[in-house]
Design a protein around this motif. Structure first.
Motif, PDB file in Angstrom:
ATOM      1  N   VAL A  42      60.088  28.041  -1.457  1.00  0.00           N
ATOM      2  CA  VAL A  42      61.228  27.281  -1.965  1.00  0.00           C
ATOM      3  C   VAL A  42      60.820  25.839  -2.256  1.00  0.00           C
ATOM      4  O   VAL A  42      61.231  25.244  -3.263  1.00  0.00           O
ATOM      5  N   LEU A  43      59.994  25.263  -1.397  1.00  0.00           N
ATOM      6  CA  LEU A  43      59.526  23.903  -1.605  1.00  0.00           C
ATOM      7  C   LEU A  43      58.730  23.782  -2.910  1.00  0.00           C
ATOM      8  O   LEU A  43      58.946  22.858  -3.704  1.00  0.00           O
ATOM      9  N   LEU A  44      57.814  24.727  -3.139  1.00  0.00           N
ATOM     10  CA  LEU A  44      57.003  24.684  -4.351  1.00  0.00           C
ATOM     11  C   LEU A  44      57.848  24.879  -5.605  1.00  0.00           C
ATOM     12  O   LEU A  44      57.665  24.180  -6.606  1.00  0.00           O
ATOM     13  N   ILE A  45      58.774  25.819  -5.565  1.00  0.00           N
ATOM     14  CA  ILE A  45      59.623  26.072  -6.735  1.00  0.00           C
ATOM     15  C   ILE A  45      60.491  24.859  -7.037  1.00  0.00           C
ATOM     16  O   ILE A  45      60.639  24.450  -8.192  1.00  0.00           O
ATOM     17  N   SER A  46      61.058  24.277  -6.002  1.00  0.00           N
ATOM     18  CA  SER A  46      61.913  23.111  -6.215  1.00  0.00           C
ATOM     19  C   SER A  46      61.123  21.933  -6.760  1.00  0.00           C
ATOM     20  O   SER A  46      61.653  21.129  -7.539  1.00  0.00           O
ATOM     21  N   ARG A  47      59.859  21.832  -6.371  1.00  0.00           N
ATOM     22  CA  ARG A  47      59.041  20.704  -6.833  1.00  0.00           C
ATOM     23  C   ARG A  47      58.519  20.920  -8.245  1.00  0.00           C
ATOM     24  O   ARG A  47      58.404  19.953  -9.024  1.00  0.00           O
ATOM     25  N   LEU A  48      58.214  22.151  -8.620  1.00  0.00           N
ATOM     26  CA  LEU A  48      57.558  22.420  -9.895  1.00  0.00           C
ATOM     27  C   LEU A  48      58.518  22.742 -11.027  1.00  0.00           C
ATOM     28  O   LEU A  48      58.082  22.841 -12.176  1.00  0.00           O
TER      29      LEU A  48
END
Length: 373
Positions: A68-74
Motif C-alpha cells: 500500500v505504501l509503494l502504490i500510494s507513493r508511485l
C-alpha cells in the motif's frame, strides 16, 4: 455606468487563473493501474511463497502495508492508494489469515490492520500530492525566473540597436553631403544592428515556443549531422572569414529533438565563439556518441571565458560587458540562457570549459534508443 479600468495584462492573468484546472483527487490512468496491479501481484506471490515455507500468518500484514505504501507513493491522487488499502485488508483477512478464504471480522487484529492500511494510504498519498505540487511550483518558479532574466536582458539588447539604427539612417538622410564611404559605413552599421535584432528576436521566439508548451516540446528523430550542416550553412553565410571544421561519426546518429530549436542553440554557440572569443579564427563543430547520449561540441581558438563568469554563464545574469563604442551588445547571458532552456527541454545537459587555447561549449542529448525505451 462607469467603464471598467481593468488593464489588459491583469485581465489576461485573471483569465489564465480561471482556466487553470484544479488538481483531481481521484484521477485515473492506465499507468497507475498497471503499477498497482503489479505491486499487488508481487505482494500476493510473496505471501504465497512465505506460507509455503512457514505455517504462521503474521507475515501478510507487513507485506501488504509495504505494498500500500509503494502504490500510494508511485501513483497520482488517492484513488489507487485507497483501493490498494481495501484490497490489502481483503488479502490479510480473507486469503492469508485463518480460516483461509473466509471473512472473519472477529479477528482481534482486523480493525487495527484496516486502520493501519488506510492511514498509510492517506498519509502517503497526501505527501506524494504535496511533493508533486511543490515540483510543479518549482518548475513554474524556474520558468518565471528565466522569463525575468530574459526580459531584463532584452530591454537593453533591443533598445540599443534601435537607437543605433535610427542614428545611422538619420545621419545618411539628413546629411546629403556625406561621402559615399561615410554613407556606406553608416549603412553597414545599421545592417549589423538589424542582424543583431534578428538574433534577439529568434531567441525570444525560441523561449516563447518552450514557454507556451510548458517545456514539453515535440521531438522527432533527426540525423545529427544534418542539423550541424544547416547550422554551418547559415554561419558561413554570415561569417565567411571564420574557418569552421565539422566532425561527425560515420554511423548515423538519430537524436530525438526539435531541429529548429537545436539549430538555434548551435547558431548561438557559433556566434558567441566569434563575438566573445574576440580573437577567434577557427571553430571546430563536432558531434559524437557517448554511451546513450549524443554530445554536440563547439570549440574555438579565441580568448576563452573569464573564470569569474563560469558559475553564472547559463543563467542570464552575466554583467554587461560594454564595448569601446558603448553599444553594450557583448552580453552573452541572453543567448546562453536560451541555449540552456532549450537543452533542458530536451532532457539534456550543457557545460562550458576553457581549453589550452580558447573555450568549448558542449551539450548532451539522449539518443533515439534511450528515448524509445
Amino acid at each position: 455606468m462607469q467603464q471598467s479600468s481593468v488593464s489588459p495584462a491583469f485581465a489576461e492573468k485573471r483569465r489564465c487563473l480561471l482556466n487553470t484546472k484544479k488538481p483531481q483527487i481521484f484521477p485515473f490512468s492506465w499507468k497507475d493501474l498497471l503499477i498497482s496491479v503489479g505491486i499487488l501481484f508481487c505482494a500476493v506471490e510473496l505471501c504465497i511463497l512465505l506460507r509455503m515455507a512457514d505455517t504462521s500468518d503474521g507475515f501478510a500484514s507487513p507485506i501488504f502495508v509495504l505494498a500500500v505504501l509503494l502504490i500510494s507513493r508511485l501513483t497520482t491522487g488517492y484513488l489507487f492508494g485507497l483501493i490498494s488499502a481495501i484490497l490489502g485488508v481483503i488479502g490479510v483477512n480473507y486469503i492469508f489469515t485463518y480460516p483461509y478464504w473466509a471473512f472473519n471480522f472477529t479477528i482481534s487484529g482486523y480493525p487495527l490492520t484496516f486502520l493501519t492500511l488506510l492511514g498509510v494510504s492517506l498519509i502517503t498519498c497526501t505527501m506524494t500530492t504535496k511533493i508533486k505540487q511543490q515540483d510543479r511550483l518549482r518548475a513554474e518558479t524556474e520558468k518565471e525566473k528565466m522569463r525575468a532574466n530574459l526580459l531584463r536582458s532584452v530591454s537593453h539588447d533591443i533598445r540599443t540597436p534601435l537607437t543605433s539604427i535610427m542614428g545611422s539612417t538619420s545621419a545618411v538622410l539628413e546629411n546629403p553631403s556625406l561621402s559615399k564611404e561615410e554613407q556606406k559605413k553608416l549603412l553597414e552599421d545599421a545592417r549589423d544592428e538589424a542582424q543583431w535584432l534578428i538574433r534577439v528576436v529568434e531567441n525570444l521566439l525560441s523561449i516563447t515556443r518552450i514557454g507556451d508548451a510548458q517545456a514539453q516540446i515535440t521531438k522527432e528523430p533527426e540525423a545529427a549531422e544534418e542539423v550541424l550542416g544547416e547550422a554551418v550553412r547559415k554561419f558561413r553565410k554570415r561569417f565567411p572569414s571564420v574557418s569552421i571544421r565539422v566532425e561527425a561519426p560515420e554511423e548515423l546518429l538519430l537524436v530525438p529533438m526539435d531541429a529548429i530549436l537545436i539549430e538555434q542553440v548551435l547558431s548561438n554557440l557559433l556566434e558567441n565563439a566569434v563575438f566573445h572569443g574576440e580573437t577567434t579564427t577557427c571553430i571546430l563543430l563536432s558531434v559524437q556518441s557517448e554511451g546513450r547520449y549524443a554530445r554536440f561540441s563547439v570549440a574555438d581558438n579565441g580568448c576563452g571565458i573569464p573564470p569569474r563568469e563560469l558559475p553564472t554563464l547559463f543563467d542570464g545574469t552575466l554583467k554587461r560587458n560594454e564595448t569601446a563604442s558603448g553599444d553594450g551588445k557583448r552580453n552573452m547571458g541572453l543567448g546562453l540562457s536560451v541555449c540552456m532552456a532549450i537543452v533542458r527541454a530536451h532532457n539534456g545537459t550543457m557545460e562550458a570549459k576553457n581549453l589550452d587555447r580558447g573555450a568549448e561549449f558542449s551539450f548532451r542529448l539522449p539518443l533515439f534508443e534511450e528515448e524509445s525505451l
